[in-house]
Scaffold this active site. Structure first.
Site, PDB file in Angstrom:
ATOM      1  N   GLY A 217      -4.564 -19.750  11.538  1.00  0.00           N
ATOM      2  CA  GLY A 217      -3.433 -19.267  11.394  1.00  0.00           C
ATOM      3  C   GLY A 217      -3.378 -17.913  12.300  1.00  0.00           C
TER       4      GLY A 217
ATOM      5  N   HIS B 163      -0.593  -6.529  -5.287  1.00  0.00           N
ATOM      6  CA  HIS B 163      -0.703  -7.794  -4.654  1.00  0.00           C
ATOM      7  C   HIS B 163      -0.361  -8.699  -5.321  1.00  0.00           C
ATOM      8  CE1 HIS B 163      -3.346 -11.546  -4.181  1.00  0.00           C
ATOM      9  NE2 HIS B 163      -2.637 -11.440  -2.928  1.00  0.00           N
TER      10      HIS B 163
ATOM     11  N   HIS C 140       0.783  -1.165  -0.154  1.00  0.00           N
ATOM     12  CA  HIS C 140      -0.139  -0.099   0.060  1.00  0.00           C
ATOM     13  C   HIS C 140       0.896   1.237   0.124  1.00  0.00           C
ATOM     14  CE1 HIS C 140      -3.798  -2.122   0.605  1.00  0.00           C
ATOM     15  NE2 HIS C 140      -3.107  -2.871   1.626  1.00  0.00           N
TER      16      HIS C 140
ATOM     17  N   HIS D 145     -21.210  -7.374  -4.538  1.00  0.00           N
ATOM     18  CA  HIS D 145     -22.114  -6.296  -3.781  1.00  0.00           C
ATOM     19  C   HIS D 145     -21.720  -4.983  -4.367  1.00  0.00           C
ATOM     20  CE1 HIS D 145     -18.403  -6.129  -1.609  1.00  0.00           C
ATOM     21  NE2 HIS D 145     -18.976  -5.152  -1.072  1.00  0.00           N
TER      22      HIS D 145
ATOM     23  N   VAL E 294       1.607 -16.411  -4.254  1.00  0.00           N
ATOM     24  CA  VAL E 294       2.138 -17.958  -4.814  1.00  0.00           C
ATOM     25  C   VAL E 294       1.862 -18.843  -3.726  1.00  0.00           C
ATOM     26  CG1 VAL E 294       3.475 -17.206  -7.004  1.00  0.00           C
ATOM     27  CG2 VAL E 294       4.635 -17.459  -4.943  1.00  0.00           C
ATOM     28  N   ARG E 295       1.099 -19.905  -4.085  1.00  0.00           N
ATOM     29  CA  ARG E 295       0.959 -20.963  -2.899  1.00  0.00           C
ATOM     30  C   ARG E 295       1.027 -22.373  -3.371  1.00  0.00           C
ATOM     31  NH1 ARG E 295      -3.301 -18.003  -4.037  1.00  0.00           N
ATOM     32  NH2 ARG E 295      -5.151 -19.229  -4.864  1.00  0.00           N
TER      33      ARG E 295
END
Length: 296
Positions: free
Chosen positions: A255, A106, A96, A171, A109-110
């Protein structure tokens, strides 16, 4: 084939270091570090820099979690894996900026490894501008396309559309930003090819954002632009708390809350029934940039 999870872990740790070192050079300040443990096994390294001259809040987190039961956020598309032991590794970066003319970025990677060598990769990167520059959008998507090109001509348009669809606030009926890449449950290319792809994602994210950040960080701005940045940051918060799968996964697995929510910006405002003045630079963001389009 035994999945070489330690190779993935070594790469992710090196990616965290590379991102932090790159932005530390801009700030002339290191990212403070927290090392933490997960109650079921594993843990992580959280690095969060605040109140910099360029970065108002930037977080680059590594985690390696062991668990005994894959949570709903991970089994939505694979219900047959419910109840299995798993390992989840990842690096997530959210920057930011101070200057409203610099977009928020943003990258994530996972890697998931469940029993019987069941694995998949996920992640991507996206850009959230407050004031739009067409050349930045083109550059961002050019780098996204470069990341995908070695893996097939259909990869970029497919993952770009996935990103446009994913980072959408239902929304509000508006995109969060100008997109990039998003992919999940990637396994069909085989481990080596998928692993090579996430390396490209990390590389091209960092290269593209560094160019944009350095180009825009010294543009003069007033309190009006800062106020609009804070207002638009509210959309970022809404998405992450309502829809983001990574946030849901982290909370569902017990977590570390501080690390999971490091993606949230430091200062945000919500205004009731606010709309930008027609023809203003703020209105241009909605009219020209917050609409999915082919930038390259």
């Amino acid at each position: 084939m035994i999945i070489p999870i330690n190779e993935v872990k070594e790469y992710l740790l090196s990616l965290q270091n590379m991102i932090c070192e790159t932005f530390s050079l801009l700030e002339k300040e290191k990212f403070p570090e927290d090392i933490w443990q997960h109650h079921q096994g594993g843990g992580g390294i959280s690095r969060v820099l605040t109140d910099g001259s360029v970065i108002e809040k930037g977080g680059v987190n590594f985690s390696h979690i062991l668990g005994g039961d894959l949570p709903p956020a991970a089994t939505e598309k694979r219900p047959e894996l419910k109840g299995q032991k798993f390992q989840a590794l990842g690096v997530s970066a959210v920057i930011h900026p101070v200057n409203p003319y610099v977009p928020t970025s943003h990258m994530n990677v996972r890697f998931f490894l469940a029993e019987n060598n069941v694995f998949w990769f996920g992640g991507g990167f996206d850009l959230t501008p407050y004031y739009g520059f067409a050349e930045d959008c083109v550059l961002w998507h050019e780098f996204a396309k470069k990341a995908c090109e070695p893996f097939g001509k259909d990869v970029y348009p497919t993952f770009k559309k996935c990103c446009d669809d994913y980072f959408y606030l239902k929304h509000r009926q508006e995109p969060r930003g100008i997109g990039g890449l998003f992919f999940d449950d990637l396994h069909e290319w085989g481990f080596e090819q998928c692993f090579a792809f996430i390396k490209n994602v990390g590389k091209y994210y960092l290269e593209a954002y560094k160019i944009i950040l350095e180009k825009r960080k010294n543009i003069s701005y007033t309190q009006r632009e800062k106020d609009f940045q804070k207002y638009r940051r509210g959309r970022y918060v809404e998405f992450n708390l309502l829809y983001d799968r990574g946030t849901l996964f982290g909370l569902q697995t017990g977590g570390r809350t501080e690390s999971i929510l490091m993606s949230l910006p430091p200062e945000v405002v919500w205004k009731y029934q606010w709309h930008p003045d027609p023809g203003s630079a703020e209105a241009e963001l909605y009219d020209e940039f917050l609409k999915p389009r082919n930038w390259v």
